[in-house]
Write a protein that holds these residues in place. Structure first.
Motif, PDB file in Angstrom:
ATOM      1  N   CYS A  53     -10.012  -5.349  11.273  1.00 32.03           N
ATOM      2  CA  CYS A  53      -9.310  -6.419  10.556  1.00 32.03           C
ATOM      3  C   CYS A  53     -10.220  -7.635  10.469  1.00 32.03           C
ATOM      4  CB  CYS A  53      -8.029  -6.817  11.288  1.00 32.03           C
ATOM      5  SG  CYS A  53      -6.903  -5.439  11.545  1.00 32.03           S
ATOM      6  N   CYS A  63      -5.480  -6.935   7.693  1.00 34.74           N
ATOM      7  CA  CYS A  63      -5.714  -5.547   8.091  1.00 34.74           C
ATOM      8  C   CYS A  63      -5.391  -4.630   6.927  1.00 34.74           C
ATOM      9  CB  CYS A  63      -4.854  -5.162   9.285  1.00 34.74           C
ATOM     10  SG  CYS A  63      -5.061  -6.214  10.727  1.00 34.74           S
ATOM     11  N   GLY A  65      -5.736  -2.066   3.910  1.00 32.04           N
ATOM     12  CA  GLY A  65      -6.547  -0.934   3.469  1.00 32.04           C
ATOM     13  C   GLY A  65      -7.488  -0.372   4.503  1.00 32.04           C
ATOM     14  N   ILE A  66      -7.077  -0.304   5.761  1.00 33.90           N
ATOM     15  CA  ILE A  66      -7.974   0.254   6.780  1.00 33.90           C
ATOM     16  C   ILE A  66      -7.375   1.505   7.406  1.00 33.90           C
ATOM     17  CG2 ILE A  66      -9.180  -1.907   7.273  1.00 33.90           C
ATOM     18  CD1 ILE A  66      -7.319  -2.195   9.754  1.00 33.90           C
ATOM     19  N   ASP A  67      -6.494   2.152   6.679  1.00 37.24           N
ATOM     20  CA  ASP A  67      -5.953   3.441   7.117  1.00 37.24           C
ATOM     21  C   ASP A  67      -5.128   3.371   8.397  1.00 37.24           C
ATOM     22  OD1 ASP A  67      -6.277   5.346   5.296  1.00 37.24           O
ATOM     23  OD2 ASP A  67      -8.209   6.089   6.036  1.00 37.24           O
ATOM     24  N   LEU A  68      -4.529   2.242   8.645  1.00 38.48           N
ATOM     25  CA  LEU A  68      -3.692   2.126   9.841  1.00 38.48           C
ATOM     26  C   LEU A  68      -2.514   3.088   9.743  1.00 38.48           C
ATOM     27  CD1 LEU A  68      -3.283  -1.691  10.530  1.00 38.48           C
ATOM     28  CD2 LEU A  68      -4.530  -0.002  11.899  1.00 38.48           C
ATOM     29  N   LYS A  69      -2.259   3.799  10.830  1.00 35.91           N
ATOM     30  CA  LYS A  69      -1.097   4.689  10.849  1.00 35.91           C
ATOM     31  C   LYS A  69       0.091   4.006  11.539  1.00 35.91           C
ATOM     32  CE  LYS A  69      -3.385   8.751   9.747  1.00 35.91           C
ATOM     33  NZ  LYS A  69      -4.632   8.098   9.390  1.00 35.91           N
ATOM     34  N   LEU A  84      -0.943  -6.294   5.793  1.00 31.66           N
ATOM     35  CA  LEU A  84      -1.024  -4.904   6.250  1.00 31.66           C
ATOM     36  C   LEU A  84      -0.910  -3.940   5.083  1.00 31.66           C
ATOM     37  CD1 LEU A  84       1.299  -5.201   9.383  1.00 31.66           C
ATOM     38  CD2 LEU A  84      -1.135  -4.720   9.420  1.00 31.66           C
ATOM     39  N   ASN A  86      -1.571  -1.464   1.883  1.00 31.54           N
ATOM     40  CA  ASN A  86      -2.430  -0.308   1.646  1.00 31.54           C
ATOM     41  C   ASN A  86      -2.825   0.398   2.939  1.00 31.54           C
ATOM     42  OD1 ASN A  86      -2.310  -1.050  -1.042  1.00 31.54           O
ATOM     43  ND2 ASN A  86      -4.196  -2.250  -0.912  1.00 31.54           N
ATOM     44  N   ASN A  87      -1.859   0.660   3.761  1.00 34.15           N
ATOM     45  CA  ASN A  87      -2.087   1.466   4.950  1.00 34.15           C
ATOM     46  C   ASN A  87      -1.065   2.598   4.954  1.00 34.15           C
ATOM     47  OD1 ASN A  87      -4.289   0.221   6.588  1.00 34.15           O
ATOM     48  ND2 ASN A  87      -3.016  -1.597   6.285  1.00 34.15           N
ATOM     49  N   GLN A  88      -0.919   3.217   6.085  1.00 32.51           N
ATOM     50  CA  GLN A  88       0.047   4.315   6.133  1.00 32.51           C
ATOM     51  C   GLN A  88       1.078   4.095   7.225  1.00 32.51           C
ATOM     52  OE1 GLN A  88      -2.221   8.036   6.083  1.00 32.51           O
ATOM     53  NE2 GLN A  88      -3.835   6.894   5.054  1.00 32.51           N
ATOM     54  N   ASN A 111       2.873   0.971   1.923  1.00 33.89           N
ATOM     55  CA  ASN A 111       2.804   1.696   3.182  1.00 33.89           C
ATOM     56  C   ASN A 111       3.776   2.847   3.122  1.00 33.89           C
ATOM     57  OD1 ASN A 111       0.987   0.580   5.411  1.00 33.89           O
ATOM     58  ND2 ASN A 111       1.745  -1.258   4.379  1.00 33.89           N
TER      59      ASN A 111
END
Ligand SMILES: *[C@@H]1O[C@H](CO)[C@@H](O)[C@H](O)[C@H]1NC(C)=O
Ligand SMILES: *[C@@H]1O[C@H](CO)[C@@H](O)[C@H](O)[C@H]1NC(C)=O
Ligand SMILES: *[C@@H]1O[C@H](CO)[C@@H](O)[C@H](O)[C@H]1NC(C)=O
Ligand SMILES: *[C@@H]1O[C@H](CO)[C@@H](O)[C@H](O)[C@H]1NC(C)=O
Ligand SMILES: *[C@@H]1O[C@H](CO)[C@@H](O)[C@H](O)[C@H]1NC(C)=O
Ligand SMILES: *[C@@H]1O[C@H](CO)[C@@H](O)[C@H](O)[C@H]1NC(C)=O
Length: 562
Positions: A53, A63, A65-69, A84, A86-88, A111
Motif C-alpha cells: 500500500c 491499497c 488494486g493489489i490483489d488483497l483477499k 481498497l 479493485n481487490n478481491q 471487490n
C-alpha cells in the motif's frame, strides 16, 4: 466517544453504470468530490504502512488494486482516507473499521463483497457515461471484464456513519444495524436494488432519527416501509411495486418536502383520506403512473406541484383540491376524465394554480369552472367538439391555450368565446375539423396554429386587428388562392412566419404583410412564381417552395383531385 465524533463517511462504491443512466438519475451529488480525497502522494511511505500500500503523512492509505483477499488488519490508526478498490475482498470486519476512528472515506469499489463470496454474473458493458465516473475513480472498472454486486447489506455499519450509498447493487436484505442506531446518518441511497418488503427489518432506522434523504426507488417494495425517520425531507419510492401505503406511514414526516411515488400500483383503496394529511411541508408529490381512479382526498395544503398523470382518474370531486392553497401545477394528463366528471367548483379558490395539463383525457367539452388564474391550459387530444360562449369567460389570465387534436368544427366555435382572453399569446387549434377560419380570435395572439384541419377559406375579417401576430400556421389544409380573401393579411403588421405548406395553392398568395420573414409554401401546386410576387415583402429571409413527398402529401395525391 471520539469514534462517535469523527466524521466517517462510508462509501461502498460499487456503482454500476445504471447509476447515472436513463431514468436512474437519483441524487449522486455526494460523489462529486470523493475522488480528490483518494489520491495519495505515491512517493511517501509511512513506517506502519501495510504491504504494497502507499500511505501519506496526512493519513491517506491507498491499497487499491493489489490483489488483497482480505480486509487489511494492520492499518495505521490515523487513517482517514482508505482506498481498497479493485481487490478481491469478500468481507469487512466491523472491529477493524471501528478502530480507525479518523476514517472519513472508504472506497471499496470493485471487490467481492457479496454474501459468502458468491458472485453475480458478470455484466454490463461500460458506457460512455461511465467513462466520466471511471476517470473520477468512482466506477466499477471492468478490470478483468467482470464485476460483482452486493446482494446483502452489511449486518453492521459503524454508528458514525453520515451517508451510505448502496445504489445499483443487487441487495435483497437489510439488517437492523445496517442503518439502525446511527444518530449521524443523514442520507441513504438504496435505489436500483432488489429489496422486497421481507428484506427490510421491522424498524430499519431505529435510533437513526436524523435521516433526511432516503432513496429507495427501483426496488420491489409492495408497501411503504414503516417507521420512516421523522427528519426526512426527501423520500423517493418510485418504480417499485407499491400497492398500499399503510395507515399512518407518513404521519411523522412533518418536514417532508418531496415525495416520489410514481410508477407503482397504488390504488385509492391502498390509501385513506389521512395518508398524506400530516405532510404539512410537502411541496412536491408525484403519484403519476399508478392505478388511481380518483384524486386522493386529504392532500396537504402546501403542495405546489402535483403529478397525477397516467392514472385512471375519472372524476375530480368538489373537495379534493380546494384545500391545496399553494397549488401551482396540476398535471392530470393521460387519465380518463370527462367534463361531466369534473365538479364545477373543484378548482375554486386555487389562486396560485397557473398550469393545468388535461391532455389525453376523454373531455367531450371544455370543463366548467376552470381555475380562474390559469395561464397555461393544455387540453389537446380530447373529444371536444365545441367551444361555447362562456367556456373561457372567467379565465382572464390565460396566456397559452392548446386545444389541438380535438373534434372542433368551425360552426361550433362561438364568435365571442375568446372575448375575455386579452392576454392570450398562443392558441393551438391544429388537428381539429375546421373548414374555415373562425372569427373572434383574441387580438393579442402572437402564435396561432391551425394546421391539419380542412380549412379551405380565409374570410375577409377573420384575422382583422391581429397586429401582434408573429407566427401563423395554416399548413396541411385545403386552401386555394382564390378562397383566401385578398385583404386577409392586411392587418397582420407583425407577422414574421407564415406556413401554408401542404395546401392547394397554385401561386404565391398576394398582398402578404411587409413584416414577413419566413414563408413556407412547400407541397402546393405552385408551378410558377410571378415577377412581382414578393413586392410587398421586403424583409423576406426564407422562402420554402420545395416539393416534399411527405406521407401526408402522398395520401392527398392518392385521394385524388379535390
Ligand atoms: C468539492 O470540491 C470543490 C473544489 O475542489 C469545493 O469548492 C467544494 O466545496 C467541494 N464540495 C464538497 C461537498 O466537498
Ligand atoms: C477519461 O480518461 C481517458 C484517458 O485518461 C480520456 O481519453 C477520456 O477522454 C476521459 N474521459 C472523460 C469522460 O473524461
Ligand atoms: C430499537 O432500539 C432500541 C434501543 O435503542 C431497542 O430497545 C428496540 O428493541 C429497537 N426496536 C426495534 C424494533 O428494533
Ligand atoms: C377522513 O374521513 C373520516 C371519516 O369519514 C373523517 O372523520 C375525517 O375527518 C377525514 N379526515 C380528513 C383529513 O379529511
Ligand atoms: C389497475 O386496475 C385495473 C382495474 O382496476 C386492473 O385491471 C389493472 O391490472 C391494474 N393495473 C395494475 C398495473 O395494477
Ligand atoms: C400544443 O401541444 C402540442 C403537443 O405537445 C405541441 O406540439 C404544440 O406545439 C402545442 N402548441 C403550441 C402553440 O405550443
Amino acid at each position: 466517544e471520539r469514534v462517535q465524533e469523527s466524521l466517517l463517511v462510508l462509501w461502498l462504491l460499487v456503482f454500476s453504470y445504471k447509476m447515472i443512466h436513463g431514468h436512474n438519475d437519483e441524487d449522486n451529488e455526494f460523489l462529486e468530490n470523493s475522488s480528490e480525497l483518494l489520491n495519495p502522494d505515491p512517493n511517501f511511505l509511512a513506517p506502519d504502512c501495510p504491504r504494497d500500500c502507499t500511505c501519506t503523512q496526512e493519513g491517506v492509505v491507498d491499497c487499491g488494486g493489489i490483489d488483497l483477499k482480505e480486509f487489511p488488519i494492520d492499518l495505521p490508526e490515523s487513517t482517514n482516507h482508505l482506498s481498497l478498490q479493485n481487490n478481491q475482498i469478500e468481507e469487512i470486519f466491523p472491529e477493524e473499521l471501528a478502530r480507525l476512528y479518523r476514517l472519513e472515506t472508504l472506497n471499496l469499489q470493485n471487490n467481492r463483497l457479496t454474501s459468502k463470496g458468491k458472485l453475480e454474473k458478470p455484466s454490463i458493458r461500460v458506457s460512455r457515461a461511465t467513462d466520466k465516473l471511471c476517470n473520477m475513480s468512482l466506477c466499477n472498472k471492468p478490470v478483468s471484464g467482470h464485476r460483482w454486486k452486493l446482494t446483502l447489506a452489511p449486518k453492521f455499519l459503524p454508528n458514525t456513519l453520515i451517508s451510505a450509498d448502496f445504489a445499483a447493487n443487487s441487495i435483497t436484505k437489510i439488517y437492523g444495524l445496517t442503518f439502525g442506531q446511527k444518530p449521524n446518518l443523514r442520507s441513504v441511497y438504496l435505489h436500483n436494488n432488489k429489496l422486497s418488503d421481507a428484506g427490510l427489518p421491522d424498524n430499519i432506522f431505529n435510533g437513526s432519527n436524523n435521516v433526511e434523504i432516503l432513496i429507495m426507488s427501483s426496488n420491489f417494495l409492495k408497501y411503504v416501509p414503516k417507521n420512516l425517520p421523522p427528519a426526512l425531507y426527501k423520500l423517493h419510492l418510485k418504480n417499485n411495486k407499491l400497492e398500499k401505503i399503510p395507515k399512518g406511514a407518513f404521519n411523522e414526516l412533518v418536514g417532508l418536502r418531496e415525495l416520489y411515488l410514481q410508477n407503482n400500483y397504488l390504488t385509492n383503496e391502498g390509501m385513506d383520506n389521512e395518508t398524506f394529511w400530516k405532510l404539512s411541508s410537502l411541496e412536491y408529490l408525484d403519484l403519476s403512473s399508478n392505478n388511481l381512479s380518483q384524486i386522493p382526498s386529504g392532500l396537504p395544503r402546501n403542495i405546489v406541484l402535483l403529478h397525477l398523470e397516467k392514472n385512471a382518474i375519472k372524476t375530480i370531486g368538489r373537495d379534493v383540491l380546494i384545500q391545496i392553497r399553494n397549488l401551482e401545477y396540476l398535471l392530470l394528463h393521460n387519465n380518463k376524465l370527462k367534463a361531466r366528471g369534473i365538479h364545477p367548483l373543484a378548482f375554486q379558490g386555487l389562486k396560485k394554480l397557473h398550469t393545468v395539463h388535461l391532455y389525453n383525457n376523454m373531455l367531450e367539452r371544455i370543463p366548467s369552472g376552470l381555475p380562474r388564474r390559469v395561464k397555461t391550459l393544455m387540453i389537446l387530444h380530447n373529444q371536444i367538439s365545441e367551444i361555447n360562449r362562456n367556456d373561457f369567460a372567467t379565465t382572464y389570465l390565460l396566456e397559452e391555450l392548446n386545444l389541438s387534436y380535438n373534434k372542433i368544427t368551425s360552426p361550433h366555435i362561438h364568435r365571442e368565446a375568446f372575448r375575455k382572453l386579452r392576454l392570450l399569446k398562443s392558441l393551438d387549434l391544429s388537428g381539429n375539423n375546421l373548414h374555415t377560419l373562425p372569427f373572434g380570435f383574441p387580438k393579442n395572439l402572437q402564435i396561432l396554429k391551425l394546421k391539419e384541419n380542412d380549412i379551405s377559406t380565409i374570410p375577409r375579417r377573420a384575422l382583422a386587428g391581429m397586429t401582434k401576430l408573429q407566427e401563423l400556421y395554416l399548413n396541411n389544409n385545403k386552401l386555394k388562392v382564390n378562397s383566401i380573401h385578398r385583404a386577409a393579411w392586411q392587418e397582420l403588421s407583425s407577422l414574421q412566419l407564415l406556413d401554408m405548406g401542404g395546401n392547394q395553392l397554385i401561386s404565391i398568395p398576394s398582398d402578404l404583410p411587409g413584416s414577413l420573414e419566413y414563408l413556407y409554401l412547400q407541397n402546393n401546386k405552385i408551378t410558377m412564381v410571378s415577377e412581382n410576387a414578393f413586392e410587398s415583402t421586403p424583409n423576406i429571409k426564407g422562402i420554402f417552395l420545395r416539393f416534399l413527398q411527405t406521407l401526408q402529401g402522398l395520401q392527398r395525391l392518392l385521394q385524388g383531385p379535390m
